[in-house]
Design a protein around this motif. Sequence first.
Motif, PDB file in Angstrom:
ATOM      1  N   UNK A 131      51.478  44.570  21.257  1.00 17.75           N
ATOM      2  CA  UNK A 131      50.202  44.515  21.742  1.00 17.75           C
ATOM      3  C   UNK A 131      50.594  44.748  22.963  1.00 17.75           C
ATOM      4  N   UNK A 132      49.958  45.623  23.770  1.00 17.64           N
ATOM      5  CA  UNK A 132      50.154  45.724  25.120  1.00 17.64           C
ATOM      6  C   UNK A 132      49.643  45.281  26.756  1.00 17.64           C
ATOM      7  N   UNK A 133      48.138  45.143  26.127  1.00 11.36           N
ATOM      8  CA  UNK A 133      47.001  44.591  26.829  1.00 11.36           C
ATOM      9  C   UNK A 133      45.769  44.470  25.359  1.00 11.36           C
ATOM     10  N   UNK A 134      44.732  43.934  26.351  1.00 11.33           N
ATOM     11  CA  UNK A 134      43.519  43.898  25.670  1.00 11.33           C
ATOM     12  C   UNK A 134      42.563  43.460  26.464  1.00 11.33           C
ATOM     13  N   UNK A 135      41.449  43.768  26.319  1.00 13.15           N
ATOM     14  CA  UNK A 135      40.054  43.559  27.305  1.00 13.15           C
ATOM     15  C   UNK A 135      38.802  43.427  26.303  1.00 13.15           C
ATOM     16  N   UNK A 136      38.158  42.504  25.896  1.00  6.39           N
ATOM     17  CA  UNK A 136      37.061  42.151  25.467  1.00  6.39           C
ATOM     18  C   UNK A 136      35.836  42.050  26.018  1.00  6.39           C
ATOM     19  N   UNK A 137      35.592  42.441  26.845  1.00  6.97           N
ATOM     20  CA  UNK A 137      34.079  42.916  27.478  1.00  6.97           C
ATOM     21  C   UNK A 137      34.276  43.594  28.803  1.00  6.97           C
ATOM     22  N   UNK A 138      32.878  43.889  28.138  1.00  2.00           N
ATOM     23  CA  UNK A 138      32.847  45.220  29.530  1.00  2.00           C
ATOM     24  C   UNK A 138      33.570  45.264  30.980  1.00  2.00           C
ATOM     25  N   UNK A 139      33.499  45.540  31.839  1.00  2.00           N
ATOM     26  CA  UNK A 139      34.787  46.197  32.993  1.00  2.00           C
ATOM     27  C   UNK A 139      35.650  44.737  32.847  1.00  2.00           C
ATOM     28  N   UNK A 140      35.843  43.831  31.923  1.00  2.00           N
ATOM     29  CA  UNK A 140      37.382  43.773  32.314  1.00  2.00           C
ATOM     30  C   UNK A 140      38.594  44.593  32.477  1.00  2.00           C
ATOM     31  N   UNK A 141      39.545  43.938  32.899  1.00  2.00           N
ATOM     32  CA  UNK A 141      40.971  44.825  32.619  1.00  2.00           C
ATOM     33  C   UNK A 141      41.624  43.735  32.484  1.00  2.00           C
ATOM     34  N   UNK A 142      42.779  44.515  31.711  1.00  2.00           N
ATOM     35  CA  UNK A 142      43.397  43.956  30.585  1.00  2.00           C
ATOM     36  C   UNK A 142      44.908  44.563  31.622  1.00  2.00           C
ATOM     37  N   UNK A 143      45.960  44.032  31.134  1.00  2.00           N
ATOM     38  CA  UNK A 143      47.207  44.292  32.940  1.00  2.00           C
ATOM     39  C   UNK A 143      48.204  44.376  31.869  1.00  2.00           C
ATOM     40  N   UNK A 144      49.522  44.591  31.986  1.00  2.13           N
ATOM     41  CA  UNK A 144      51.424  43.990  31.130  1.00  2.13           C
ATOM     42  C   UNK A 144      51.916  44.552  31.614  1.00  2.13           C
ATOM     43  N   UNK A 145      53.048  44.283  32.233  1.00  2.00           N
ATOM     44  CA  UNK A 145      54.201  45.419  32.678  1.00  2.00           C
ATOM     45  C   UNK A 145      53.825  46.669  33.295  1.00  2.00           C
ATOM     46  N   UNK A 146      53.119  46.266  34.321  1.00  2.00           N
ATOM     47  CA  UNK A 146      52.973  47.450  34.879  1.00  2.00           C
ATOM     48  C   UNK A 146      51.827  48.220  34.823  1.00  2.00           C
TER      49      UNK A 146
END
Lengths: 116, 113
Positions: free
Chosen positions: B46-61
């Motif tokens: 898994x690199x990143x995830x988002x579970x609802x609208x407008x969420x920003x997922x981030x990881x390792x740049x």
Amino acid sequence: DTAVSQTPKYLVTQMGNDKSIKCEQNLGHDTMYWYKQDSKKFLKIMFSYNNKELIINETVPNRFSPKSPDKAHLNLHINSLELGDSAVYFCASSQDVVAGGSNEQFFGPGTRLTVL
Amino acid sequence: GNSVTQMEGPVTLSEEAFLTINCTYTATGYPSLFWYVQYPGEGLQLLLKATKADDKGSNKGFEATYRKETTSFHLEKGSVQVSDSAVYFCALTVYNQGGKLIFGQGTELSVKP
């Protein structure tokens, strides 16, 4: 410690044979999955078990039979192997997903099956 | 039905270039969205995830924003490295479907020094 492990890593066999792939997870997860990755890297779910109960069975030939002896193990048995079964098979696990669907899945390293 | 469409690869970039990998989805219900990465010879992480609208997922740049209005979850990184060379998969799950991941076709990224 390996979180999700699969054996064997490589499996080469003749058409018509029966083979098994084993999967074990030490994460304490309740849900385990099998995915198939074809030669174009496309991934598709095959099966899912939650606490040893089958909860997902996609349109997979009945030559494929998953077995979950306990919630830490999910094995895949394949009868009468065909050329088209050649692929990489990935096992994965996650926390209980019966109540929702956003839990991270942890994948094993894959088993590359080649049917000759 | 539920599906994910990613931009075709392979994508070849020079080190320090800007990366965008487009991902759009179709889903009944309200999906959770993921980016997974597969390094050569390995399983998916898994690199990143988002579970609802407008969420920003981030990881390792890397980052991706869940855009409900455009049904998109594009992956971006400001400056790629050779070590980012891998196959990237966009995926979704939908509530009450047993947690199964529905994947896009994958986008191979190759970063040259």
